[in-house]
Motif scaffolding. Structure first.
Motif, PDB file in Angstrom:
ATOM      1  N   ALA A  63       0.827  -1.210   0.000  1.00 23.83           N
ATOM      2  CA  ALA A  63       0.000   0.000   0.000  1.00 23.83           C
ATOM      3  C   ALA A  63       0.860   1.258   0.000  1.00 23.83           C
ATOM      4  CB  ALA A  63      -0.928  -0.003   1.224  1.00 23.83           C
ATOM      5  N   LEU A  64       1.922   1.282   0.770  1.00 17.59           N
ATOM      6  CA  LEU A  64       2.787   2.468   0.807  1.00 17.59           C
ATOM      7  C   LEU A  64       3.510   2.685  -0.523  1.00 17.59           C
ATOM      8  CD1 LEU A  64       4.294   2.125   4.403  1.00 17.59           C
ATOM      9  CD2 LEU A  64       2.594   3.795   3.621  1.00 17.59           C
ATOM     10  N   THR A  65       3.911   1.593  -1.158  1.00 14.83           N
ATOM     11  CA  THR A  65       4.570   1.709  -2.462  1.00 14.83           C
ATOM     12  C   THR A  65       3.621   2.305  -3.496  1.00 14.83           C
ATOM     13  OG1 THR A  65       5.997  -0.179  -1.972  1.00 14.83           O
ATOM     14  CG2 THR A  65       5.750   0.434  -4.292  1.00 14.83           C
ATOM     15  N   TRP A  66       2.406   1.784  -3.558  1.00 20.47           N
ATOM     16  CA  TRP A  66       1.431   2.310  -4.504  1.00 20.47           C
ATOM     17  C   TRP A  66       1.034   3.746  -4.157  1.00 20.47           C
ATOM     18  CZ3 TRP A  66       0.098   1.021  -9.223  1.00 20.47           C
ATOM     19  CH2 TRP A  66       0.379  -0.267  -9.665  1.00 20.47           C
ATOM     20  N   GLN A  67       0.982   4.059  -2.889  1.00 28.27           N
ATOM     21  CA  GLN A  67       0.657   5.422  -2.473  1.00 28.27           C
ATOM     22  C   GLN A  67       1.728   6.395  -2.977  1.00 28.27           C
ATOM     23  OE1 GLN A  67       0.864   6.369   1.765  1.00 28.27           O
ATOM     24  NE2 GLN A  67      -1.207   7.231   1.624  1.00 28.27           N
ATOM     25  N   CYS A  68       2.980   6.006  -2.885  1.00 29.54           N
ATOM     26  CA  CYS A  68       4.063   6.839  -3.415  1.00 29.54           C
ATOM     27  C   CYS A  68       3.971   6.993  -4.928  1.00 29.54           C
ATOM     28  CB  CYS A  68       5.424   6.251  -3.048  1.00 29.54           C
ATOM     29  SG  CYS A  68       5.847   6.428  -1.322  1.00 29.54           S
ATOM     30  N   ASN A  78      -7.777   7.922 -10.302  1.00 30.15           N
ATOM     31  CA  ASN A  78      -6.709   7.572  -9.365  1.00 30.15           C
ATOM     32  C   ASN A  78      -7.037   7.996  -7.934  1.00 30.15           C
ATOM     33  OD1 ASN A  78      -5.022   6.280 -11.192  1.00 30.15           O
ATOM     34  ND2 ASN A  78      -4.117   8.197 -11.866  1.00 30.15           N
ATOM     35  N   ASN A  79      -7.863   9.024  -7.758  1.00 29.30           N
ATOM     36  CA  ASN A  79      -8.257   9.442  -6.416  1.00 29.30           C
ATOM     37  C   ASN A  79      -8.996   8.327  -5.680  1.00 29.30           C
ATOM     38  OD1 ASN A  79      -7.098  11.955  -6.341  1.00 29.30           O
ATOM     39  ND2 ASN A  79      -8.921  13.041  -7.035  1.00 29.30           N
ATOM     40  N   LYS A  80      -9.807   7.574  -6.410  1.00 31.20           N
ATOM     41  CA  LYS A  80     -10.525   6.456  -5.807  1.00 31.20           C
ATOM     42  C   LYS A  80      -9.540   5.386  -5.320  1.00 31.20           C
ATOM     43  CE  LYS A  80     -14.307   3.291  -6.712  1.00 31.20           C
ATOM     44  NZ  LYS A  80     -15.278   2.801  -7.677  1.00 31.20           N
ATOM     45  N   LYS A  81      -8.510   5.132  -6.114  1.00 34.23           N
ATOM     46  CA  LYS A  81      -7.486   4.162  -5.725  1.00 34.23           C
ATOM     47  C   LYS A  81      -6.689   4.667  -4.525  1.00 34.23           C
ATOM     48  CE  LYS A  81      -7.040   2.469 -10.438  1.00 34.23           C
ATOM     49  NZ  LYS A  81      -6.200   2.399 -11.635  1.00 34.23           N
ATOM     50  N   ILE A  82      -6.387   5.979  -4.539  1.00 30.99           N
ATOM     51  CA  ILE A  82      -5.635   6.564  -3.418  1.00 30.99           C
ATOM     52  C   ILE A  82      -6.441   6.473  -2.124  1.00 30.99           C
ATOM     53  CG2 ILE A  82      -4.699   8.734  -2.515  1.00 30.99           C
ATOM     54  CD1 ILE A  82      -3.934   9.416  -5.455  1.00 30.99           C
ATOM     55  N   ARG A  83      -7.744   6.742  -2.194  1.00 26.93           N
ATOM     56  CA  ARG A  83      -8.598   6.632  -1.006  1.00 26.93           C
ATOM     57  C   ARG A  83      -8.630   5.192  -0.491  1.00 26.93           C
ATOM     58  NH1 ARG A  83     -11.977  10.117  -3.939  1.00 26.93           N
ATOM     59  NH2 ARG A  83     -13.342   8.382  -4.452  1.00 26.93           N
ATOM     60  N   ASP A  86      -5.324   4.538   1.206  1.00 27.83           N
ATOM     61  CA  ASP A  86      -5.309   5.194   2.524  1.00 27.83           C
ATOM     62  C   ASP A  86      -6.134   4.401   3.536  1.00 27.83           C
ATOM     63  OD1 ASP A  86      -3.686   7.244   1.603  1.00 27.83           O
ATOM     64  OD2 ASP A  86      -5.359   8.612   1.201  1.00 27.83           O
ATOM     65  N   TYR A  87      -7.272   3.898   3.103  1.00 29.25           N
ATOM     66  CA  TYR A  87      -8.127   3.122   3.996  1.00 29.25           C
ATOM     67  C   TYR A  87      -7.424   1.841   4.452  1.00 29.25           C
ATOM     68  CZ  TYR A  87     -12.212   0.799   5.900  1.00 29.25           C
ATOM     69  OH  TYR A  87     -13.084   0.153   6.740  1.00 29.25           O
ATOM     70  N   LEU A  88      -6.761   1.157   3.515  1.00 34.56           N
ATOM     71  CA  LEU A  88      -6.025  -0.061   3.865  1.00 34.56           C
ATOM     72  C   LEU A  88      -4.909   0.265   4.855  1.00 34.56           C
ATOM     73  CD1 LEU A  88      -5.375  -3.075   3.543  1.00 34.56           C
ATOM     74  CD2 LEU A  88      -3.959  -2.470   1.571  1.00 34.56           C
ATOM     75  N   LEU A 123      -6.140  -2.121  -9.061  1.00 33.44           N
ATOM     76  CA  LEU A 123      -4.849  -1.785  -9.641  1.00 33.44           C
ATOM     77  C   LEU A 123      -4.436  -2.778 -10.739  1.00 33.44           C
ATOM     78  CD1 LEU A 123      -3.039  -1.026  -6.280  1.00 33.44           C
ATOM     79  CD2 LEU A 123      -3.816   0.660  -7.948  1.00 33.44           C
ATOM     80  N   SER A 124      -5.302  -3.727 -11.025  1.00 31.57           N
ATOM     81  CA  SER A 124      -5.067  -4.767 -12.026  1.00 31.57           C
ATOM     82  C   SER A 124      -3.805  -5.574 -11.712  1.00 31.57           C
ATOM     83  CB  SER A 124      -4.947  -4.151 -13.424  1.00 31.57           C
ATOM     84  OG  SER A 124      -6.138  -3.488 -13.758  1.00 31.57           O
ATOM     85  N   GLN A 125      -3.650  -5.933 -10.422  1.00 30.30           N
ATOM     86  CA  GLN A 125      -2.541  -6.751  -9.963  1.00 30.30           C
ATOM     87  C   GLN A 125      -3.042  -8.155  -9.685  1.00 30.30           C
ATOM     88  OE1 GLN A 125       0.787  -5.725  -9.608  1.00 30.30           O
ATOM     89  NE2 GLN A 125      -0.046  -4.057 -10.806  1.00 30.30           N
ATOM     90  N   VAL A 126      -2.191  -9.124  -9.915  1.00 26.47           N
ATOM     91  CA  VAL A 126      -2.535 -10.517  -9.623  1.00 26.47           C
ATOM     92  C   VAL A 126      -2.196 -10.791  -8.157  1.00 26.47           C
ATOM     93  CG1 VAL A 126      -2.060 -12.921 -10.184  1.00 26.47           C
ATOM     94  CG2 VAL A 126      -2.035 -11.187 -11.986  1.00 26.47           C
ATOM     95  N   THR A 127      -3.144 -11.410  -7.403  1.00 24.29           N
ATOM     96  CA  THR A 127      -2.886 -11.707  -5.980  1.00 24.29           C
ATOM     97  C   THR A 127      -2.216 -13.038  -5.834  1.00 24.29           C
ATOM     98  OG1 THR A 127      -5.088 -12.634  -5.731  1.00 24.29           O
ATOM     99  CG2 THR A 127      -4.753 -10.335  -5.092  1.00 24.29           C
TER     100      THR A 127
END
Length: 127
Positions: A63-68, A78-83, A86-88, A123-127
């Motif tokens: 989360a911190l990496t993506w936030q940066c 992107n604001n929705k992703k940032i929120r 932040d929530y996570l 973020l279209s990432q594979v878990t």
């Protein structure tokens, strides 16, 4: 008469020896088992705690990496992703690391996992 009483007491001791040895063996076994159980429980708890800590640390680093990466992005998409990021991060920061007796520990951990999966999808990432 005294010899008969002594013989009777000796006979009673022989008969009762099995019961006495059974009781003593039970007490010794219970004490040994309790000690081994505490040691094994402590080891298992430490291992499980380390796994949970590692998992939570991974989520926080993610989360911190993506936030940066999103710091300079200001569009609504992107604001929705940032929120969500932040929530996570807030969820992870509120997680009770120091209290293993917290009754909703598993429930909160599942919420964090769910939010992480949701973010991966966003973020279209594979878990």
């Amino acid at each position: 008469m005294e010899a008969a009483a002594a013989g009777c007491d000796m006979f009673e001791e022989i008969v009762m020896a099995e019961e006495r040895f059974h009781g003593e063996g039970y007490q010794e076994g219970y004490a040994d088992g309790s000690h081994v159980g505490v040691v094994e429980g402590r080891r298992y708890g430490s291992l499980l705690g380390a796994k949970i800590g590692s998992e939570i640390g991974f989520y926080l680093g993610f989360a911190l990496t993506w936030q940066c990466l999103f710091q300079k992005c200001t569009d609504e998409k992107n604001n929705k992703k940032i929120r969500a990021l932040d929530y996570l991060i807030r969820m992870i920061q509120k997680f009770p690391y120091e209290d293993p007796t917290y009754d909703k520990l598993q429930e909160d951990l599942e919420k964090i996992r769910g939010k992480f999966k949701q973010l991966c999808h966003q973020l279209s990432q594979v878990t």
